[in-house]
Design a protein around this motif. Sequence first.
Motif, short mmCIF file in Angstrom:
data_model
loop_
_atom_site.label_atom_id
_atom_site.label_comp_id
_atom_site.label_asym_id
_atom_site.label_seq_id
_atom_site.Cartn_x
_atom_site.Cartn_y
_atom_site.Cartn_z
N PRO A 21 0.81 -1.23 0.00
CA PRO A 21 0.00 0.00 0.00
C PRO A 21 0.84 1.27 0.00
O PRO A 21 0.42 2.30 -0.53
CB PRO A 21 -0.84 -0.11 1.27
CG PRO A 21 -0.13 -1.11 2.12
CD PRO A 21 0.55 -2.05 1.20
N THR A 23 3.35 1.87 -1.77
CA THR A 23 3.71 2.17 -3.16
C THR A 23 2.49 2.35 -4.05
O THR A 23 2.45 3.26 -4.87
CB THR A 23 4.58 1.02 -3.73
OG1 THR A 23 5.74 0.88 -2.91
CG2 THR A 23 4.98 1.31 -5.17
N TYR A 24 1.49 1.48 -3.84
CA TYR A 24 0.36 1.47 -4.78
C TYR A 24 -0.98 1.84 -4.14
O TYR A 24 -2.01 1.87 -4.81
CB TYR A 24 0.25 0.08 -5.41
CG TYR A 24 1.46 -0.28 -6.24
CD1 TYR A 24 2.43 -1.14 -5.74
CD2 TYR A 24 1.64 0.26 -7.50
CE1 TYR A 24 3.55 -1.46 -6.49
CE2 TYR A 24 2.76 -0.06 -8.25
CZ TYR A 24 3.71 -0.92 -7.74
OH TYR A 24 4.81 -1.23 -8.49
N GLY A 25 -0.98 2.14 -2.84
CA GLY A 25 -2.24 2.48 -2.18
C GLY A 25 -3.06 1.26 -1.84
O GLY A 25 -2.65 0.12 -2.06
N SER A 26 -4.25 1.48 -1.30
CA SER A 26 -5.08 0.37 -0.85
C SER A 26 -6.37 0.23 -1.66
O SER A 26 -7.23 -0.58 -1.32
CB SER A 26 -5.43 0.57 0.63
OG SER A 26 -6.08 1.83 0.80
N THR A 27 -6.50 1.00 -2.71
CA THR A 27 -7.68 0.92 -3.57
C THR A 27 -7.53 -0.24 -4.55
O THR A 27 -6.49 -0.38 -5.18
CB THR A 27 -7.86 2.23 -4.36
OG1 THR A 27 -7.91 3.32 -3.45
CG2 THR A 27 -9.14 2.21 -5.19
N VAL A 102 0.47 4.32 -11.30
CA VAL A 102 0.06 4.68 -9.95
C VAL A 102 1.25 5.23 -9.17
O VAL A 102 1.15 6.25 -8.48
CB VAL A 102 -0.55 3.45 -9.24
CG1 VAL A 102 -0.83 3.72 -7.78
CG2 VAL A 102 -1.82 2.99 -9.97
N SER A 103 2.39 4.56 -9.31
CA SER A 103 3.59 4.99 -8.58
C SER A 103 4.39 6.00 -9.40
O SER A 103 4.19 6.12 -10.62
CB SER A 103 4.48 3.78 -8.26
OG SER A 103 5.02 3.25 -9.47
N ASN A 104 5.31 6.69 -8.74
CA ASN A 104 6.24 7.57 -9.46
C ASN A 104 7.40 6.71 -9.94
O ASN A 104 8.35 6.45 -9.19
CB ASN A 104 6.74 8.70 -8.56
CG ASN A 104 7.73 9.59 -9.28
OD1 ASN A 104 8.04 9.36 -10.46
ND2 ASN A 104 8.22 10.60 -8.59
N GLY A 129 -0.88 8.19 -7.53
CA GLY A 129 -1.72 7.14 -6.97
C GLY A 129 -2.86 6.85 -7.94
O GLY A 129 -2.77 7.13 -9.14
N VAL A 130 -3.94 6.32 -7.42
CA VAL A 130 -5.06 5.97 -8.30
C VAL A 130 -5.78 7.21 -8.81
O VAL A 130 -6.55 7.12 -9.78
CB VAL A 130 -6.06 5.01 -7.61
CG1 VAL A 130 -5.42 3.66 -7.34
CG2 VAL A 130 -6.62 5.63 -6.34
N TYR A 131 -5.50 8.38 -8.25
CA TYR A 131 -6.07 9.60 -8.81
C TYR A 131 -5.62 9.81 -10.24
O TYR A 131 -6.28 10.46 -11.05
CB TYR A 131 -5.69 10.83 -7.96
CG TYR A 131 -6.22 12.12 -8.57
CD1 TYR A 131 -5.38 12.97 -9.29
CD2 TYR A 131 -7.56 12.45 -8.47
CE1 TYR A 131 -5.86 14.12 -9.88
CE2 TYR A 131 -8.06 13.61 -9.06
CZ TYR A 131 -7.20 14.44 -9.77
OH TYR A 131 -7.69 15.58 -10.37
#
Length: 150
Positions: A21, A23-27, A102-104, A129-131
């Motif tokens: 999460p 690195t990639y978030g939890s969505t 999603v990641s940089n 991120g997922v935005y």
Amino acid sequence: MSRHILLINGPNLNLLGTREPATYGSTTLADVESAAQEQATALSVKLSTFQSNHEGAIVDRIQAARGDVDAIIINAGAYTHTSVAIRDALLGVETPFVEIHVSNVHAREEFRRHSYLCDKAAAVICGMGVYGYTAALEFAAKHLKIKARL
Ligand SMILES: O=C(O)[C@]1(O)C=C(c2cccc(Sc3ccccc3)c2)[C@@H](O)[C@H](O)C1
């Protein structure tokens, strides 16, 4: 003119939100696709989604989009850094595309800084991120110059 946009996610992104999460978030990918469908409705565009862990399946889906979609949003995952085949498929369908991560990728391992797609992309989004998916869809729907389909 109604617009049809295709969202493609590549390998391992079916597991998005389940691990790493930081690195990639939890969505989850299902959440990403669901939110994108709601956003597409609000933007009055048709959205198709596709995810595969297989390079050839992604190539097949891109080829099937020729003449059918107005823009492609693609997170090719690791294939970003390896796949001439996906690059060639995107060039072959002559459809504008947005590359999204999603990641940089530029703040990670050196090998992730190279993309076989970025120089031909209408736009590249990474690190949001997922935005990034939200931004990509807004851009593709509102700001991307799309060829009139005969
Ligand atoms: O940041 C991205 O969206 C990216 O496209 C996505 C990638 C990626 C890599 C492995 C797994 C996942 S998704 C995931 C994350 C945690 C656990 C399981 C799957 C994405 C990388 O291969 C790319 O270099 C960068």
